[in-house]
Design a protein around this motif. Sequence first.
Motif, PDB file in Angstrom:
ATOM      1  N   PRO A 216      -3.544  -5.686  -4.418  1.00  0.00           N
ATOM      2  CA  PRO A 216      -2.979  -6.756  -3.585  1.00  0.00           C
ATOM      3  C   PRO A 216      -1.707  -6.318  -2.866  1.00  0.00           C
ATOM      4  N   ALA A 217      -0.869  -5.523  -3.534  1.00  0.00           N
ATOM      5  CA  ALA A 217       0.380  -5.071  -2.915  1.00  0.00           C
ATOM      6  C   ALA A 217       0.103  -4.182  -1.709  1.00  0.00           C
ATOM      7  N   LEU A 218      -0.856  -3.256  -1.845  1.00  0.00           N
ATOM      8  CA  LEU A 218      -1.185  -2.372  -0.729  1.00  0.00           C
ATOM      9  C   LEU A 218      -1.855  -3.161   0.397  1.00  0.00           C
ATOM     10  N   ALA A 219      -2.726  -4.081   0.035  1.00  0.00           N
ATOM     11  CA  ALA A 219      -3.386  -4.900   1.052  1.00  0.00           C
ATOM     12  C   ALA A 219      -2.365  -5.660   1.887  1.00  0.00           C
TER      13      ALA A 219
ATOM     14  N   ARG B  41       0.769  -4.785   2.448  1.00  0.00           N
ATOM     15  CA  ARG B  41       1.505  -3.864   3.311  1.00  0.00           C
ATOM     16  C   ARG B  41       0.648  -3.421   4.496  1.00  0.00           C
ATOM     17  N   LEU B  42      -0.657  -3.255   4.262  1.00  0.00           N
ATOM     18  CA  LEU B  42      -1.552  -2.895   5.360  1.00  0.00           C
ATOM     19  C   LEU B  42      -1.600  -4.015   6.402  1.00  0.00           C
ATOM     20  N   LEU B  43      -1.661  -5.242   5.930  1.00  0.00           N
ATOM     21  CA  LEU B  43      -1.694  -6.386   6.848  1.00  0.00           C
ATOM     22  C   LEU B  43      -0.388  -6.525   7.607  1.00  0.00           C
ATOM     23  N   ASP B  44       0.709  -6.189   6.942  1.00  0.00           N
ATOM     24  CA  ASP B  44       2.026  -6.272   7.585  1.00  0.00           C
ATOM     25  C   ASP B  44       2.240  -5.151   8.584  1.00  0.00           C
ATOM     26  N   GLY B  45       1.388  -4.113   8.520  1.00  0.00           N
ATOM     27  CA  GLY B  45       1.550  -2.977   9.417  1.00  0.00           C
ATOM     28  C   GLY B  45       2.631  -2.010   8.988  1.00  0.00           C
ATOM     29  N   THR B  46       3.072  -2.121   7.728  1.00  0.00           N
ATOM     30  CA  THR B  46       4.132  -1.231   7.255  1.00  0.00           C
ATOM     31  C   THR B  46       3.579   0.105   6.775  1.00  0.00           C
TER      32      THR B  46
END
Length: 211
Positions: A127-130, A132-137
Motif C-alpha cells: 500500500p505504501a508503494l502504491a 507513492r506511485l499514484l503521487d508520482g513521487t
Amino acid sequence: MVRIVIVDDHAVVRSGLRQFLAATEDFEVAAEAATGGEVLALVNSTEADVVLLDITLPDINGLEVLKRIKLVQPALPVLIFSMFSEEEFALPALHAGASGYLNKDSPPAQILTAIRTVVGGGRYVSPALAERLLDGTIHAARRLPHETLSPREMAVLLLLSKGVPLTRIAEQMHLSVKTISTYRSRILDKLNVQSNAEITRYVLQHKLGPD
C-alpha cells in the motif's frame, strides 16, 4: 490448495516460510530451490500456482531468473520476495514480468494477501508503494543495459562471454558470421563495453549465466 515454490538461498528463510504457510488452510509448499538453476529445472516438472522468488541468488540474478521462468511458463505468477527496497527494485521486477513485489519485512497478513492477489490474477505492491506511485513521487526505474538486448542478442552475449568464437556461434545459431558480428557490435554498443573480456566481466557481474 495453492501450491507454492519457494526460491531463496537461505535455508532458514525457506524453513520459516514453509512453517508459516503450512499453518494456513489453503497454501502448501510444492517445492523449494536455493539457486536460479534449481528453480528453472523445477518449473517444468512441478505443478505450482505461484513462485516466491528472491532477487539475490548465488548463481543467476533473480530478475534474469524471472525472465526465464516467464519464457517457459508465461502464465505462472512470480512474486518477488526480497530484502531490497521496493522503491529501487519493484518497478524493474514488474517490468520484467513479476506479478508483485514483497519485502521480507512485510507483516504475515500482507504476505498472505500478496500471494492470494497474484494467484487470483492481480498484481501486488505494498500500500505504501502504491500510494507513492499514484503521487508520482517514484518514477520508472532506468533499465539496465542488458535489459535492452533482444533475445537473440542475449544468446550471443552469453556465448561470447564463454569465449565461443564467432564462427562457432554462427554455426550453432544457423546464421552467417557477418550477422553474428553485427550482433556483437550491437551488444558492445548497448553495454558500453569494448571487448569480449569486458562482455565476460559484465555477464559475471550481473550473474546472467549459465544460459
